[in-house]
Design an enzyme around this catalytic site. Structure first.
Site, PDB file in Angstrom:
ATOM      1  N   ASP A   3       0.860  -1.186   0.000  1.00 54.33           N
ATOM      2  CA  ASP A   3       0.000   0.000   0.000  1.00 54.33           C
ATOM      3  C   ASP A   3       0.895   1.234   0.000  1.00 54.33           C
ATOM      4  O   ASP A   3       1.716   1.407   0.898  1.00 54.33           O
ATOM      5  CB  ASP A   3      -0.895  -0.023   1.252  1.00 54.33           C
ATOM      6  CG  ASP A   3      -1.949   1.068   1.240  1.00 54.33           C
ATOM      7  OD1 ASP A   3      -3.092   0.789   1.609  1.00 54.33           O
ATOM      8  OD2 ASP A   3      -1.618   2.221   0.876  1.00 54.33           O
ATOM      9  N   ASP A  20      -3.396   2.274  -5.605  1.00 53.33           N
ATOM     10  CA  ASP A  20      -2.164   2.293  -4.793  1.00 53.33           C
ATOM     11  C   ASP A  20      -1.961   1.046  -3.944  1.00 53.33           C
ATOM     12  O   ASP A  20      -1.107   1.026  -3.080  1.00 53.33           O
ATOM     13  CB  ASP A  20      -2.128   3.554  -3.916  1.00 53.33           C
ATOM     14  CG  ASP A  20      -2.763   3.381  -2.552  1.00 53.33           C
ATOM     15  OD1 ASP A  20      -3.817   2.706  -2.466  1.00 53.33           O
ATOM     16  OD2 ASP A  20      -2.193   3.899  -1.582  1.00 53.33           O
ATOM     17  N   GLU A  21      -2.736   0.006  -4.216  1.00 55.44           N
ATOM     18  CA  GLU A  21      -2.752  -1.100  -3.269  1.00 55.44           C
ATOM     19  C   GLU A  21      -2.960  -2.428  -3.992  1.00 55.44           C
ATOM     20  O   GLU A  21      -3.778  -2.517  -4.898  1.00 55.44           O
ATOM     21  CB  GLU A  21      -3.953  -0.830  -2.369  1.00 55.44           C
ATOM     22  CG  GLU A  21      -4.019  -1.525  -1.108  1.00 55.44           C
ATOM     23  CD  GLU A  21      -5.318  -1.140  -0.377  1.00 55.44           C
ATOM     24  OE1 GLU A  21      -5.759  -1.964   0.410  1.00 55.44           O
ATOM     25  OE2 GLU A  21      -5.884  -0.057  -0.615  1.00 55.44           O
TER      26      GLU A  21
HETATM   27  P1  TTP Z   1      -5.216   5.077   0.964  1.00 59.42           P
HETATM   28  O1  TTP Z   1      -4.198   3.999   0.714  1.00 59.42           O
HETATM   29  O2  TTP Z   1      -6.341   4.759   1.869  1.00 59.42           O
HETATM   30  O3  TTP Z   1      -4.487   6.348   1.579  1.00 59.42           O
HETATM   31  P2  TTP Z   1      -3.080   6.978   1.272  1.00 59.42           P
HETATM   32  O4  TTP Z   1      -2.286   6.148   0.337  1.00 59.42           O
HETATM   33  O5  TTP Z   1      -3.276   8.392   0.846  1.00 59.42           O
HETATM   34  O6  TTP Z   1      -2.393   7.022   2.691  1.00 59.42           O
HETATM   35  P3  TTP Z   1      -1.819   5.799   3.548  1.00 59.42           P
HETATM   36  O7  TTP Z   1      -2.036   4.561   2.750  1.00 59.42           O
HETATM   37  O8  TTP Z   1      -0.368   6.120   3.733  1.00 59.42           O
HETATM   38  O9  TTP Z   1      -2.580   5.828   4.814  1.00 59.42           O
HETATM   39  O10 TTP Z   1      -5.817   5.568  -0.379  1.00 59.42           O
HETATM   40  C1  TTP Z   1      -5.054   5.656  -1.564  1.00 59.42           C
HETATM   41  C2  TTP Z   1      -5.472   6.877  -2.369  1.00 59.42           C
HETATM   42  O11 TTP Z   1      -6.847   6.804  -2.686  1.00 59.42           O
HETATM   43  C3  TTP Z   1      -5.272   8.176  -1.631  1.00 59.42           C
HETATM   44  O12 TTP Z   1      -3.961   8.713  -1.804  1.00 59.42           O
HETATM   45  C4  TTP Z   1      -6.336   9.049  -2.213  1.00 59.42           C
HETATM   46  C5  TTP Z   1      -7.438   8.101  -2.634  1.00 59.42           C
HETATM   47  N1  TTP Z   1      -8.542   8.157  -1.652  1.00 59.42           N
HETATM   48  C6  TTP Z   1      -9.608   9.015  -1.903  1.00 59.42           C
HETATM   49  O13 TTP Z   1      -9.632   9.702  -2.930  1.00 59.42           O
HETATM   50  N2  TTP Z   1     -10.618   9.085  -0.992  1.00 59.42           N
HETATM   51  C7  TTP Z   1     -10.636   8.357   0.168  1.00 59.42           C
HETATM   52  O14 TTP Z   1     -11.560   8.463   0.988  1.00 59.42           O
HETATM   53  C8  TTP Z   1      -9.524   7.463   0.411  1.00 59.42           C
HETATM   54  C9  TTP Z   1      -9.489   6.639   1.666  1.00 59.42           C
HETATM   55  C10 TTP Z   1      -8.523   7.402  -0.527  1.00 59.42           C
HETATM   56 MG    MG Z   2      -2.103   4.085   0.600  1.00 61.51          MG
END
Ligand code: TTP
Ligand code: MG
Length: 363
Positions: free
Chosen positions: A8, A103-104
């Site tokens: 992630d 991203d995951e």
């Molecule tokens: P996440 O992996 O949940 O968040 P992140 O990568 O920004 O932070 P981290 O993993 O370090 O906690 O989500 C990935 C991307 O998806 C995030 O950069 C932006 C998008 N996203 C949204 O647009 N809305 C949301 O509610 C969430 C949770 C994520």
């Molecule tokens: Mg993330």
């Protein structure tokens, strides 16, 4: 026992923005909608999280909590580009890759293409390559013997973490795990569970399978199993792509034709490598050009033979490029896509599925 990695990316959209503009590093950066209207926070840098800002929050509240934060609108094409790069790295280790979002992804590396015996070493190598090949983005990795635990692990030491959950560690970690962190427990279920005294794994463990099924149906059985570290789901690889492509946004618009031609060659090489990796050949080559004013054109040609040869793809893409106005108008982005694949078993692969890294939804 299976070896599963969950990767992630850290503060994904925000990290990409910081990479694009290094002056933002170390600052609270918020990506999302307009803070002065009804925008929502997509994500924010870890510096912004110290102010209690998080994904899904109204951007106006984020602004109140940190008026000095830098608010940016999302630039999806850039995120897709980074996503495509990380997926191509994953495929170097295994074909069993299941993306959950841009991203995951889950990777089953029980048998891995590089012959690396340890999943932890594989995860470390993947993290390093992501860093090197995406211009310095960091990812957190979780390693365990099933998908549920691998995902929990990747969240435990963010950012830039690498966490392993062994069968010995699992019970202790699961007992302490807040109920909202169980994958599948959304905000509504979390509230319901807390109202019924289920705050963490230990509380969940006290419920019988019958009680859980009675309350939550089939999901109840899933809760019963995962809190005991049991999850026999198999990784489902990405649905078969109907095209493969790559695109690059330039730091500065390019007006020089030889420079564009050389970029295009690199892209042809990348796409060809991707096709070869997937044992695919295609007949249609598409060039995408976005000019400085965001006007975007695509030009395609279908050739007689199926190909995954970099030279042939390059040749066609270059001819298409030379017929555009790219020589006269500054270019912001170019991309090459190959589609119209040779399908040895027609009917197997379902309808038209466009992978996410295909043409963006930008203008
Ligand atoms: P996440 O992996 O949940 O968040 P992140 O990568 O920004 O932070 P981290 O993993 O370090 O906690 O989500 C990935 C991307 O998806 C995030 O950069 C932006 C998008 N996203 C949204 O647009 N809305 C949301 O509610 C969430 C949770 C994520
Ligand atoms: Mg993330």
């Amino acid at each position: 026992m299976k070896k599963i990695i969950h990767i992630d990316m850290d503060a994904f959209y925000a990290s990409v923005e910081i990479r694009e503009n290094p002056a933002l590093r170390g600052k609270p950066v918020i990506v999302g909608g307009d803070p002065h209207s009804r925008g929502v926070v997509s994500t924010c840098s870890y510096e912004a999280r110290k102010f209690g800002i998080h994904s899904g929050m109204a951007a106006s509240i984020a602004f109140r909590r940190c008026p000095d934060a830098i608010f940016l609108r999302p630039n999806f094409a850039l995120y897709k580009e980074a996503s495509r790069k990380i997926r191509s790295i994953f495929l170097d280790y295994t074909d069993l890759v299941e993306p959950l979002s841009l991203d995951e992804a889950y990777l089953d590396v029980t048998i891995n293409k590089r012959g690396i015996p340890y999943a932890t070493r594989t995860a470390r190598e993947i993290k390093k390559r992501i860093f090197q090949e995406t211009g310095g983005l960091t990812a957190s990795a979780g390693v365990s013997y099933n998908m549920f635990l691998a995902k929990i692990a990747s969240d435990m030491q963010k950012p830039d973490g690498l966490t392993v959950i062994t069968p010995e560690d699992a019970p202790g970690i699961l007992r302490k795990l807040p109920i909202g962190k169980f994958y599948g427990v959304g905000k509504v279920t979390e509230k319901f569970m807390i109202e019924h005294g289920i705050r963490n794994g230990a509380d969940l463990l006290r419920l019988s399978k019958e009680e859980l099924i009675c309350t939550f149906g089939k999901t109840g059985e899933y809760y019963y199993n995962v809190v005991r570290g049991m999850d026999d789901r198999e990784i489902t690889p990405e649905r078969e792509a109907k095209s493969l492509g790559t695109e690059s946004t330039f730091q500065q618009d390019i007006t020089d034709m030889p420079e564009l031609v050389s970029f295009l060659r690199q892209q042809a090489v990348e796409v060809a490598a991707d096709l070869q990796k997937h044992s695919l050949k295609g007949k249609t080559i598409t060039l995408k050009v976005k000019f400085f004013d965001f006007r975007t054109i695509t030009r395609s040609r279908t050739i007689a033979e199926y190909t995954n040869d970099p030279e042939q793809i390059n040749l066609v893409a270059r001819e298409l490029l030379l017929k555009t106005e790219a020589e006269k108008i500054p270019v912001r982005l170019i991309g090459v896509t190959v589609s119209n694949f040779y399908d040895p078993e027609p009917g197997e692969s379902g309808g038209m599925i466009q992978p996410e890294f295909d043409f963006g939804e930008e203008l």
